[in-house]
Design a protein around this motif. Structure first.
Motif, PDB file in Angstrom:
ATOM      1  N   PHE A  50       0.902  -1.205   0.062  1.00 20.61           N
ATOM      2  CA  PHE A  50      -0.198   0.178   0.075  1.00 20.61           C
ATOM      3  C   PHE A  50       0.864   1.204   0.122  1.00 20.61           C
ATOM      4  O   PHE A  50       1.752   1.482   0.857  1.00 20.61           O
ATOM      5  CB  PHE A  50      -0.800   0.139   1.166  1.00 20.61           C
ATOM      6  N   TYR A  51       0.730   2.026  -0.905  1.00 19.91           N
ATOM      7  CA  TYR A  51       1.661   3.378  -1.260  1.00 19.91           C
ATOM      8  C   TYR A  51       0.756   4.667  -0.287  1.00 19.91           C
ATOM      9  O   TYR A  51      -0.475   4.764  -0.646  1.00 19.91           O
ATOM     10  CB  TYR A  51       1.770   3.674  -2.502  1.00 19.91           C
ATOM     11  N   VAL A  52       1.455   5.356   0.202  1.00 19.86           N
ATOM     12  CA  VAL A  52       1.065   6.606   0.869  1.00 19.86           C
ATOM     13  C   VAL A  52       2.203   7.645   0.398  1.00 19.86           C
ATOM     14  O   VAL A  52       3.307   7.467   0.817  1.00 19.86           O
ATOM     15  CB  VAL A  52       0.892   6.543   2.623  1.00 19.86           C
ATOM     16  N   SER A  53       1.712   8.466  -0.102  1.00 15.55           N
ATOM     17  CA  SER A  53       2.575   9.715  -0.386  1.00 15.55           C
ATOM     18  C   SER A  53       3.225  10.395   0.966  1.00 15.55           C
ATOM     19  O   SER A  53       2.477  10.358   1.899  1.00 15.55           O
ATOM     20  CB  SER A  53       1.856  10.792  -1.333  1.00 15.55           C
ATOM     21  N   PRO A  54       4.704  10.899   0.591  1.00 19.21           N
ATOM     22  CA  PRO A  54       5.183  11.621   1.894  1.00 19.21           C
ATOM     23  C   PRO A  54       4.195  12.709   2.328  1.00 19.21           C
ATOM     24  O   PRO A  54       4.195  13.098   3.447  1.00 19.21           O
ATOM     25  CB  PRO A  54       6.366  11.953   1.412  1.00 19.21           C
ATOM     26  N   GLN A  55       3.639  13.549   1.372  1.00 23.65           N
ATOM     27  CA  GLN A  55       2.934  14.732   1.839  1.00 23.65           C
ATOM     28  C   GLN A  55       1.730  14.167   2.614  1.00 23.65           C
ATOM     29  O   GLN A  55       1.349  14.701   3.922  1.00 23.65           O
ATOM     30  CB  GLN A  55       2.288  15.588   0.615  1.00 23.65           C
ATOM     31  N   ALA A 103       1.478  11.334   4.519  1.00 19.23           N
ATOM     32  CA  ALA A 103       1.967  10.724   5.671  1.00 19.23           C
ATOM     33  C   ALA A 103       2.336  11.937   6.643  1.00 19.23           C
ATOM     34  O   ALA A 103       2.065  11.687   8.008  1.00 19.23           O
ATOM     35  CB  ALA A 103       3.082   9.947   5.320  1.00 19.23           C
ATOM     36  N   MET A 104       2.918  13.065   6.285  1.00 23.04           N
ATOM     37  CA  MET A 104       3.184  14.056   7.203  1.00 23.04           C
ATOM     38  C   MET A 104       1.754  14.583   7.560  1.00 23.04           C
ATOM     39  O   MET A 104       1.970  15.077   8.945  1.00 23.04           O
ATOM     40  CB  MET A 104       4.253  14.869   6.281  1.00 23.04           C
ATOM     41  N   ALA A 105       0.933  14.882   6.779  1.00 19.36           N
ATOM     42  CA  ALA A 105      -0.221  15.308   7.350  1.00 19.36           C
ATOM     43  C   ALA A 105      -1.062  14.555   8.323  1.00 19.36           C
ATOM     44  O   ALA A 105      -1.387  14.902   9.221  1.00 19.36           O
ATOM     45  CB  ALA A 105      -0.964  15.778   6.080  1.00 19.36           C
ATOM     46  N   ASP A 106      -0.948  13.353   8.081  1.00 21.01           N
ATOM     47  CA  ASP A 106      -1.501  12.724   8.849  1.00 21.01           C
ATOM     48  C   ASP A 106      -0.933  12.357  10.352  1.00 21.01           C
ATOM     49  O   ASP A 106      -1.465  12.523  11.631  1.00 21.01           O
ATOM     50  CB  ASP A 106      -1.661  10.913   8.454  1.00 21.01           C
ATOM     51  N   ARG A 107       0.333  12.513  10.312  1.00 18.46           N
ATOM     52  CA  ARG A 107       1.114  12.608  11.592  1.00 18.46           C
ATOM     53  C   ARG A 107       0.780  13.950  12.329  1.00 18.46           C
ATOM     54  O   ARG A 107       0.877  14.069  13.509  1.00 18.46           O
ATOM     55  CB  ARG A 107       2.658  12.315  11.281  1.00 18.46           C
ATOM     56  N   ALA A 108       0.855  14.994  11.678  1.00 15.67           N
ATOM     57  CA  ALA A 108       0.794  16.277  12.050  1.00 15.67           C
ATOM     58  C   ALA A 108      -0.645  16.269  12.701  1.00 15.67           C
ATOM     59  O   ALA A 108      -1.003  16.846  13.925  1.00 15.67           O
ATOM     60  CB  ALA A 108       0.829  17.231  11.153  1.00 15.67           C
ATOM     61  N   GLU A 109      -1.717  15.778  12.075  1.00 15.62           N
ATOM     62  CA  GLU A 109      -3.167  15.720  12.423  1.00 15.62           C
ATOM     63  C   GLU A 109      -3.140  14.847  13.827  1.00 15.62           C
ATOM     64  O   GLU A 109      -3.918  15.332  14.713  1.00 15.62           O
ATOM     65  CB  GLU A 109      -4.177  15.065  11.474  1.00 15.62           C
ATOM     66  N   TYR A 110      -2.492  13.649  13.768  1.00 13.89           N
ATOM     67  CA  TYR A 110      -2.218  12.795  15.109  1.00 13.89           C
ATOM     68  C   TYR A 110      -2.138  13.656  16.204  1.00 13.89           C
ATOM     69  O   TYR A 110      -2.554  13.676  17.282  1.00 13.89           O
ATOM     70  CB  TYR A 110      -1.625  11.632  14.744  1.00 13.89           C
ATOM     71  N   ALA A 111      -0.730  14.530  16.118  1.00 14.59           N
ATOM     72  CA  ALA A 111      -0.124  15.212  17.057  1.00 14.59           C
ATOM     73  C   ALA A 111      -0.815  16.325  17.609  1.00 14.59           C
ATOM     74  O   ALA A 111      -1.169  16.688  18.888  1.00 14.59           O
ATOM     75  CB  ALA A 111       1.228  15.840  16.514  1.00 14.59           C
ATOM     76  N   ARG A 112      -1.706  17.060  16.664  1.00 13.75           N
ATOM     77  CA  ARG A 112      -2.514  18.212  16.990  1.00 13.75           C
ATOM     78  C   ARG A 112      -3.704  17.699  17.846  1.00 13.75           C
ATOM     79  O   ARG A 112      -4.137  18.291  18.867  1.00 13.75           O
ATOM     80  CB  ARG A 112      -2.929  18.960  15.905  1.00 13.75           C
ATOM     81  N   LYS A 113      -4.274  16.566  17.425  1.00 13.61           N
ATOM     82  CA  LYS A 113      -5.605  16.130  18.270  1.00 13.61           C
ATOM     83  C   LYS A 113      -5.009  15.690  19.726  1.00 13.61           C
ATOM     84  O   LYS A 113      -5.803  15.997  20.696  1.00 13.61           O
ATOM     85  CB  LYS A 113      -6.093  14.820  17.542  1.00 13.61           C
ATOM     86  N   GLY A 114      -3.899  15.027  20.028  1.00 12.48           N
ATOM     87  CA  GLY A 114      -3.245  14.876  21.286  1.00 12.48           C
ATOM     88  C   GLY A 114      -3.220  16.134  22.183  1.00 12.48           C
ATOM     89  O   GLY A 114      -3.416  16.257  23.345  1.00 12.48           O
ATOM     90  N   ILE A 115      -2.452  17.115  21.331  1.00 13.20           N
ATOM     91  CA  ILE A 115      -2.140  18.320  22.209  1.00 13.20           C
ATOM     92  C   ILE A 115      -3.336  19.113  22.454  1.00 13.20           C
ATOM     93  O   ILE A 115      -3.732  19.647  23.664  1.00 13.20           O
ATOM     94  CB  ILE A 115      -1.404  19.425  21.226  1.00 13.20           C
TER      95      ILE A 115
END
Length: 279
Positions: free
Chosen positions: A5-10, A12-24
Motif C-alpha cells: 500500500f502506497y502513501v505519499s510523503p505529503q 504521511a506528514m499530514a496524518d502525523r501532524a493531525e495525530y499530534a494536534r489532536k493529542g495536544i
C-alpha cells in the motif's frame, strides 16, 4: 504477490501532524504573558505534583502541554543541556534561543521519523532579560518549528480562541496582578463562548522575575500570595473609587496637596518564604 500500500510523503506528514494536534488539543491550556517585571506562566493544572511549568536555568523557564511523560523527558534533557553548557563555558552562554534550537532538532527528528509516532507536545521556552525588550519567548509545535512570540502566547486546548482574547487585551507595562487576572480570564473561556470560574487550587502559576536579587529568577506563586493577586484588581478599583467620592463631597474645601492620595498599592510580591524548589 500483493502490491504494498502506497502513501505519499505529503499525506504521511499530514496524518502525523493531525495525530499530534489532536493529542495536544486534549490537554488543558497554558498561557505565557510578559508583564512589567518579567514573564508570567499560568496553567490550568489542579495537580500539585505533575507540573506543566518548570525552571530550566537561572533566567529560563519551560512550559508544555500534551502527554506528560513526553514533555517531562524533554524538560529533563533541557536541564542537562543547560547544566553542561553552563559548566563547560559560562552561565551566560545558556540562552533560551540555544535551548529552543536543541528542542527543535529533537522534535523535528522524531516527527520526520517513520519508525516512531510524533510527540504529542507543544512547548514554550522563555527567558527574562534585564529589561522588558530583552525578554525572549519561543513556541515550539510538535513538528520542531520555532515561533518567536512577543507579548502573549497560548498553547494547548482552545489555544486559538485564547490567543485572540489575549491579543485584544494584553498591553505593555501591565502589573503582575493585571497580567494574572487577564491570563485567568482567558483560560476561563470555553470553546462555545461560555465562561467558567477557576480558583487558585486549579491553577499553576510561576514567574521569571527580573527584580529578584538572586541569580535564579524563577519563582512559583502559591497559596495566600496567589489568592491575594487574584483578588487584587477588585480591591484596587474599590480604593480608586472611594477618594473620588470623598472629593466630590468636599468640593468647597481648599486643596489638601498630596495628603489625600491613597498609597495602598500592592506590588504583588510576597515578602514571606519563596519557593525555589526544583521539580
Amino acid at each position: 504477490m500483493s502490491t504494498p500500500f502506497y502513501v505519499s510523503p505529503q499525506q504521511a506528514m499530514a496524518d502525523r501532524a493531525e495525530y499530534a494536534r489532536k493529542g495536544i488539543a486534549r490537554g488543558r491550556s497554558v498561557v505565557v504573558l510578559q508583564y512589567t517585571d518579567g514573564v508570567l506562566f499560568v496553567a490550568e493544572n489542579p495537580s500539585r505534583a505533575l507540573h506543566k511549568v518548570s525552571e530550566i536555568y537561572d533566567r529560563i523557564a519551560f512550559a508544555a502541554v500534551g502527554k506528560y511523560n513526553e514533555f517531562e523527558n524533554l524538560r529533563i534533557g533541557g536541564v542537562r543541556y543547560a547544566d553542561l553548557r553552563g559548566y563547560t563555558y559560562h552561565r551566560e552562554d545558556v540562552t533560551a534561543r540555544g535551548l529552543a534550537n536543541v528542542y527543535a532538532q529533537t522534535l523535528g527528528t522524531i516527527f520526520s521519523s517513520a519508525a516512531e509516532k510524533p510527540y504529542e507536545v507543544e512547548l514554550i521556552v522563555a527567558e527574562v532579560g534585564n529589561a522588558p525588550e530583552d525578554d525572549q519567548i519561543y513556541r515550539l509545535p510538535h513538528d520542531g518549528s520555532i515561533v518567536d512570540e512577543h507579548g502573549s502566547v497560548a498553547v494547548g486546548g482552545n489555544a486559538d480562541q485564547i490567543s485572540t482574547y489575549l491579543d485584544q487585551r494584553h498591553r505593555d507595562g501591565m502589573s503582575l496582578a493585571e497580567a494574572l487576572r487577564l491570563a485567568v480570564d482567558s483560560l476561563s473561556r470555553d470553546t462555545n463562548g461560555g465562561e467558567r470560574t477557576l480558583t487558585a487550587e486549579q491553577l499553576e502559576v510561576a514567574v521569571l522575575d527580573r527584580t529578584r536579587p538572586q541569580k535564579r529568577k524563577f519563582k512559583r506563586i502559591l497559596g495566600r500570595q496567589l489568592s491575594r493577586l487574584l483578588d487584587e484588581p477588585a480591591d484596587a478599583e474599590q480604593e480608586k473609587d472611594e477618594p473620588a467620592a470623598d472629593a466630590g463631597e468636599s468640593s468647597g474645601d481648599a486643596p489638601s496637596g498630596k495628603g489625600g492620595k491613597s498609597t495602598g498599592k500592592s506590588t504583588g510580591k510576597d515578602t514571606g518564604a519563596e519557593s525555589d524548589a526544583d521539580d
